[in-house]
Motif scaffolding. Structure first.
Motif, mmCIF file in Angstrom:
data_model
loop_
_atom_site.group_PDB
_atom_site.id
_atom_site.type_symbol
_atom_site.label_atom_id
_atom_site.label_comp_id
_atom_site.label_asym_id
_atom_site.label_seq_id
_atom_site.Cartn_x
_atom_site.Cartn_y
_atom_site.Cartn_z
ATOM 1 N N VAL A 251 0.886 -1.140 0.102
ATOM 2 C CA VAL A 251 0.079 0.047 -0.119
ATOM 3 C C VAL A 251 0.920 1.275 0.095
ATOM 4 O O VAL A 251 0.759 2.301 -0.709
ATOM 5 C CB VAL A 251 -1.094 -0.094 1.205
ATOM 6 N N ALA A 252 2.003 1.137 0.758
ATOM 7 C CA ALA A 252 2.707 2.396 0.698
ATOM 8 C C ALA A 252 3.440 2.875 -0.531
ATOM 9 O O ALA A 252 3.614 3.769 -1.068
ATOM 10 C CB ALA A 252 3.760 2.356 1.992
ATOM 11 N N LEU A 253 4.073 1.722 -1.207
ATOM 12 C CA LEU A 253 4.667 1.951 -2.284
ATOM 13 C C LEU A 253 3.858 2.267 -3.295
ATOM 14 O O LEU A 253 4.005 3.242 -4.322
ATOM 15 C CB LEU A 253 5.643 0.609 -2.735
ATOM 16 N N VAL A 254 2.707 1.812 -3.376
ATOM 17 C CA VAL A 254 1.453 2.157 -4.580
ATOM 18 C C VAL A 254 1.187 3.535 -4.342
ATOM 19 O O VAL A 254 1.159 4.266 -5.197
ATOM 20 C CB VAL A 254 0.037 1.195 -4.431
ATOM 21 N N ALA A 255 0.847 4.072 -3.027
ATOM 22 C CA ALA A 255 0.567 5.461 -2.732
ATOM 23 C C ALA A 255 1.853 6.093 -3.127
ATOM 24 O O ALA A 255 1.500 7.408 -3.780
ATOM 25 C CB ALA A 255 0.079 5.437 -1.192
ATOM 26 N N ALA A 256 2.790 5.936 -2.875
ATOM 27 C CA ALA A 256 4.014 6.571 -3.154
ATOM 28 C C ALA A 256 4.143 7.075 -4.671
ATOM 29 O O ALA A 256 4.519 8.242 -5.166
ATOM 30 C CB ALA A 256 5.494 6.151 -2.698
ATOM 31 N N VAL A 257 3.993 5.669 -5.496
ATOM 32 C CA VAL A 257 4.186 6.052 -7.064
ATOM 33 C C VAL A 257 3.132 6.685 -7.387
ATOM 34 O O VAL A 257 3.213 7.780 -8.358
ATOM 35 C CB VAL A 257 4.233 4.679 -7.634
ATOM 36 N N ILE A 258 1.926 6.661 -6.991
ATOM 37 C CA ILE A 258 0.363 7.508 -7.359
ATOM 38 C C ILE A 258 0.768 8.960 -7.198
ATOM 39 O O ILE A 258 0.765 9.807 -8.042
ATOM 40 C CB ILE A 258 -0.654 6.997 -6.769
ATOM 41 N N LEU A 259 1.268 9.286 -5.990
ATOM 42 C CA LEU A 259 1.693 10.768 -5.464
ATOM 43 C C LEU A 259 2.625 11.150 -6.187
ATOM 44 O O LEU A 259 2.584 12.391 -6.564
ATOM 45 C CB LEU A 259 1.726 10.693 -4.175
ATOM 46 N N TRP A 260 3.761 10.321 -6.454
ATOM 47 C CA TRP A 260 5.035 10.848 -7.288
ATOM 48 C C TRP A 260 4.440 11.159 -8.753
ATOM 49 O O TRP A 260 4.957 12.192 -9.365
ATOM 50 C CB TRP A 260 5.831 9.811 -7.180
ATOM 51 N N VAL A 261 3.846 10.458 -9.533
ATOM 52 C CA VAL A 261 3.649 10.566 -10.737
ATOM 53 C C VAL A 261 2.101 11.431 -11.074
ATOM 54 O O VAL A 261 2.549 12.260 -11.786
ATOM 55 C CB VAL A 261 3.241 9.125 -11.376
ATOM 56 N N PHE A 262 1.216 11.320 -10.372
ATOM 57 C CA PHE A 262 -0.063 11.943 -10.440
ATOM 58 C C PHE A 262 -0.128 13.215 -9.726
ATOM 59 O O PHE A 262 -0.915 14.311 -10.491
ATOM 60 C CB PHE A 262 -1.227 11.234 -10.613
ATOM 61 N N VAL A 263 0.561 13.408 -8.835
ATOM 62 C CA VAL A 263 0.267 14.711 -8.060
ATOM 63 C C VAL A 263 1.270 15.737 -8.308
ATOM 64 O O VAL A 263 0.946 16.852 -7.935
ATOM 65 C CB VAL A 263 0.090 14.405 -6.444
ATOM 66 N N GLY A 264 2.320 15.421 -8.937
ATOM 67 C CA GLY A 264 3.072 16.542 -9.266
ATOM 68 C C GLY A 264 4.519 16.446 -8.426
ATOM 69 O O GLY A 264 5.516 17.359 -8.688
ATOM 70 N N GLY A 265 4.851 15.489 -7.866
ATOM 71 C CA GLY A 265 6.268 15.152 -7.083
ATOM 72 C C GLY A 265 7.191 15.086 -8.021
ATOM 73 O O GLY A 265 8.270 15.697 -7.903
ATOM 74 N N ARG A 266 7.053 14.516 -9.169
ATOM 75 C CA ARG A 266 8.160 14.341 -10.058
ATOM 76 C C ARG A 266 8.676 15.402 -10.743
ATOM 77 O O ARG A 266 9.662 16.019 -10.992
ATOM 78 C CB ARG A 266 7.680 13.212 -11.150
ATOM 79 N N GLN A 267 7.387 16.217 -11.227
ATOM 80 C CA GLN A 267 7.683 17.583 -11.885
ATOM 81 C C GLN A 267 8.489 18.647 -10.996
ATOM 82 O O GLN A 267 9.324 19.171 -11.570
ATOM 83 C CB GLN A 267 6.400 18.417 -12.361
ATOM 84 N N GLN A 268 8.123 18.702 -9.679
ATOM 85 C CA GLN A 268 8.893 19.498 -8.885
ATOM 86 C C GLN A 268 10.174 19.023 -8.542
ATOM 87 O O GLN A 268 11.259 20.038 -8.568
ATOM 88 C CB GLN A 268 8.238 19.471 -7.298
ATOM 89 N N TYR A 269 10.596 17.643 -8.416
ATOM 90 C CA TYR A 269 11.796 17.200 -8.285
ATOM 91 C C TYR A 269 12.766 17.493 -9.541
ATOM 92 O O TYR A 269 13.813 18.090 -9.208
ATOM 93 C CB TYR A 269 11.719 15.529 -8.102
ATOM 94 N N ILE A 270 11.976 17.399 -10.672
ATOM 95 C CA ILE A 270 12.763 17.565 -11.888
ATOM 96 C C ILE A 270 13.158 18.863 -11.699
ATOM 97 O O ILE A 270 14.261 19.609 -12.683
ATOM 98 C CB ILE A 270 12.172 16.937 -12.943
ATOM 99 N N SER A 271 12.465 19.796 -11.678
ATOM 100 C CA SER A 271 12.654 21.322 -11.971
ATOM 101 C C SER A 271 13.782 21.610 -10.840
ATOM 102 O O SER A 271 14.251 22.853 -11.096
ATOM 103 C CB SER A 271 11.287 22.193 -11.657
ATOM 104 N N ARG A 272 14.085 20.996 -10.042
ATOM 105 C CA ARG A 272 15.308 21.278 -9.245
ATOM 106 C C ARG A 272 15.144 22.572 -8.261
ATOM 107 O O ARG A 272 16.174 23.426 -8.059
ATOM 108 C CB ARG A 272 16.554 21.354 -9.884
ATOM 109 N N ASN A 273 13.791 23.151 -7.879
ATOM 110 C CA ASN A 273 13.667 24.101 -6.820
ATOM 111 C C ASN A 273 14.240 23.761 -5.616
ATOM 112 O O ASN A 273 14.272 22.330 -5.291
ATOM 113 C CB ASN A 273 12.083 24.445 -6.806
ATOM 114 N N SER A 274 15.070 24.788 -5.271
ATOM 115 C CA SER A 274 15.604 24.391 -3.568
ATOM 116 C C SER A 274 14.516 24.216 -2.474
ATOM 117 O O SER A 274 13.476 24.981 -2.824
ATOM 118 C CB SER A 274 16.564 25.318 -3.489
ATOM 119 N N GLY A 275 14.283 23.177 -1.722
ATOM 120 C CA GLY A 275 13.570 23.079 -0.717
ATOM 121 C C GLY A 275 12.240 22.357 -1.289
ATOM 122 O O GLY A 275 11.588 23.078 -2.111
ATOM 123 N N TYR A 276 11.971 21.236 -1.177
ATOM 124 C CA TYR A 276 10.971 20.529 -1.592
ATOM 125 C C TYR A 276 9.636 20.555 -0.654
ATOM 126 O O TYR A 276 10.076 20.705 0.403
ATOM 127 C CB TYR A 276 11.316 19.007 -2.079
#
Length: 114
Positions: free
Chosen positions: A45-70
């Motif tokens: 459950v934790a890994l599926v939730a992490a992938v869903i949040l990472w891909v569909f909520v915008g975590g990946r986009q923020q990480y790729i943009s390399r803004n300081s302080g996530y």
């Protein structure tokens, strides 16, 4: 080092003592396997939730943009993934301990039958 109690020399007494030991071991084995199943479910459950949040909520986009302080879009999936990995590791270790206990029980049974 803790040693198991010595088995009696009498074959009937050894068989009775083995039966008592196995009767005490079965509830413990069921409890341990329930814990392993719960840990694997938490990991999944934790890994599926992490992938869903990472891909569909915008975590990946923020990480790729390399803004300081996530913010939480990156941190929550990271903590969920860490939780999933730790619970999967704990489940694996507990399962291996359970397997080793079962193997030792089989060895004791064979010794009693001899």
């Amino acid at each position: 080092m803790i040693h198991p109690p010595a088995m009696p020399a009498d074959k009937d007494a050894a068989s009775e003592e083995l039966a008592v030991m196995m009767a005490a071991e079965m509830p413990r084995a069921r409890t341990e396997m329930r814990i392993v199943h719960v840990l694997w479910a938490v990991a999944g459950v934790a890994l599926v939730a992490a992938v869903i949040l990472w891909v569909f909520v915008g975590g990946r986009q923020q990480y790729i943009s390399r803004n300081s302080g996530y913010d939480s879009r990156v941190l929550i999936p990271a903590w969920l993934a860490l939780t999933g990995l730790l619970s999967a590791g704990a489940a694996t270790v507990l399962f291996m301990i359970r397997l080793m206990r079962g193997a030792l029980g089989n060895i004791v049974q064979r010794q009693v039958r001899k």
